[in-house]
Write an enzyme that holds these catalytic residues in place. Structure first.
Site, short mmCIF file in Angstrom:
data_model
loop_
_atom_site.label_atom_id
_atom_site.label_comp_id
_atom_site.label_asym_id
_atom_site.label_seq_id
_atom_site.Cartn_x
_atom_site.Cartn_y
_atom_site.Cartn_z
N ARG A 130 0.84 -1.21 0.00
CA ARG A 130 0.00 0.00 0.00
C ARG A 130 0.87 1.26 0.00
NH1 ARG A 130 -4.49 0.47 4.60
NH2 ARG A 130 -2.67 1.03 5.87
N LYS B 232 -2.65 6.81 1.39
CA LYS B 232 -2.27 7.14 2.76
C LYS B 232 -1.14 8.16 2.70
CE LYS B 232 -2.10 4.67 7.13
NZ LYS B 232 -3.17 5.38 7.79
N GLU C 9 -16.05 6.32 6.11
CA GLU C 9 -15.22 5.64 7.11
C GLU C 9 -15.10 6.55 8.32
OE1 GLU C 9 -11.13 5.14 5.87
OE2 GLU C 9 -11.08 7.08 4.87
N1 PXG Z 1 -9.10 4.72 7.41
C1 PXG Z 1 -8.17 5.67 7.62
C2 PXG Z 1 -8.43 7.05 7.17
C3 PXG Z 1 -6.95 5.32 8.23
O1 PXG Z 1 -6.01 6.24 8.41
C4 PXG Z 1 -7.75 3.05 8.44
C5 PXG Z 1 -8.91 3.45 7.82
C6 PXG Z 1 -7.57 1.61 8.82
O2 PXG Z 1 -6.63 1.01 7.96
P1 PXG Z 1 -5.69 -0.19 8.45
O3 PXG Z 1 -4.87 -0.50 7.25
O4 PXG Z 1 -4.86 0.31 9.61
O5 PXG Z 1 -6.57 -1.29 8.84
C7 PXG Z 1 -6.74 4.00 8.66
C8 PXG Z 1 -5.47 3.60 9.32
C9 PXG Z 1 -3.54 6.62 14.28
C10 PXG Z 1 -3.55 5.50 13.31
O6 PXG Z 1 -2.43 6.96 14.74
C11 PXG Z 1 -4.35 5.54 12.20
C12 PXG Z 1 -4.32 4.47 11.31
C13 PXG Z 1 -3.53 3.40 11.51
C14 PXG Z 1 -2.74 3.38 12.64
C15 PXG Z 1 -2.74 4.43 13.55
O7 PXG Z 1 -4.62 7.14 14.57
N2 PXG Z 1 -5.10 4.58 10.24
#
Ligand code: PXG
Length: 311
Positions: free
Chosen positions: A71, A170, A203
């Site tokens: 990703r 991301k 989301e």
């Molecule tokens: N949506 C968004 C906008 C994200 O930033 C997810 C969904 C979930 O994706 P994953 O691949 O982690 O299942 C994310 C991921 C934090 C933090 O510090 C945020 C994420 C991941 C880890 C930590 O708030 N975001």
């Protein structure tokens, strides 16, 4: 405690500090946290021009490393940022950072910025990307969220238009999510539900959202404005393996309010039940049966699946 100002004591103390201070991978070197700095001319800072990943390790297993690196590479490709390291080199650097910090259970943040350049938007002035990897202890949601479920709120800020800044990327441009987080916190909520510009469910600020209705696990398709979450995909895979039907479906707030169950997924949150949205009780108001089953299946997966390293 008596303060010993002898130079020998000072030396000892500085050695101790060096040993306990977290080491950060920064452009190929491991530097103590207090010295891990980037330039004010870095376009990651000046313009949010860069990409990142949030990864976790569980008991010396890096969870879904390949998927996260893929990703990262895809986000970088789309913004035309050439990663200076191969996936394998990045993976090695992540593992080495975890080992140097002697972390069994950790949160890993990998960041690649456009690098240092002039005061202009043009990335051509940036000669080399900046790469850093932070590995740290993971800060978890309170245990009660997993036991009793969370209460979330829809916020006015809508998710970025896919045609503008695609939420599938991301990137370091997280102000959209930060605004939503601030709005949720202003109303004393920990997480915000974000809709897209058409009013469909997208989301949350750092998590994907799921509902369960009539035994079917459902989540919005990512083209409506959501990240293709690694945890989201793991949950769809686990649903399939456990004979629970799942589908991507366009969802409205009405669908959410009348769901039997709801939950969020993300690297930091893992799988967290949602029991109230905008004041409406979801199902029984308690974490649902399918949610609990998936939470436990996910926990099992994180215990056995991943790239192993030794300390
Ligand atoms: N949506 C968004 C906008 C994200 O930033 C997810 C969904 C979930 O994706 P994953 O691949 O982690 O299942 C994310 C991921 C934090 C933090 O510090 C945020 C994420 C991941 C880890 C930590 O708030 N975001």
């Amino acid at each position: 405690m008596a303060i010993n100002r002898s130079s020998s004591h000072k030396t000892k103390k500085s050695v101790q500090t060096a040993q306990t201070e977290l080491l950060v991978y920064l452009n190929g070197e491991f530097v103590p946290k207090s010295e891990a700095k980037v330039s004010v001319f870095d376009h990651g800072l000046l313009y949010g021009d860069g990409v990142f990943e949030g990864i976790r390790s569980y008991n010396c297993l890096v969870f879904k490393l390949k998927e996260h690196l893929m990703r990262l590479a895809e986000s970088a490709h789309t913004i035309m940022l050439q990663l200076p390291l191969t996936g394998e080199q990045l993976g090695d650097a992540i593992v080495e950072t975890l080992k140097r910090n002697r972390l069994r259970d950790a949160y890993v943040r990998v960041v690649v910025t456009r690098g240092v350049g002039d005061l202009g938007l043009d990335p051509a002035s940036c000669k080399a990307p900046t790469v850093f990897i932070i590995t740290d202890k993971i800060i978890l949601y309170p245990e009660s969220f997993y036991r009793n479920g969370m209460d979330i709120i829809t916020v006015p800020t809508v998710r970025n238009l896919p045609e503008a800044i695609n939420p599938a990327l991301k990137t370091l441009n997280y102000l959209n999510n930060i605004m939503a987080k601030i709005e949720a916190k202003n109303s004393n909520y920990r997480e915000a539900l974000m809709l897209n510009h058409q009013g469909y469910v997208a989301e949350c600020t750092g998590d994907n959202i799921f509902i369960v209705k009539n035994g079917i696990v459902q989540t919005p398709p990512t083209y409506l404005g959501a990240l293709r979450g690694i945890t989201r995909q793991a949950i769809m895979d686990l649903a399939l393996r456990n004979d629970i039907p799942s589908q991507e479906r366009v969802l409205t707030r009405h669908d959410l309010f009348n769901a039997d169950e709801a939950f969020l997924t993300g690297t930091a949150a893992e799988v967290v039940p949602v029991v109230k949205i905008d004041g409406r009780k979801i199902g029984t108001g308690k974490p649902g049966k399918i949610t609990r089953k998936l939470m436990s299946a996910f926990q099992d997966l994180t215990r056995r699946d991943g790239l192993r390293y030794t300390l």
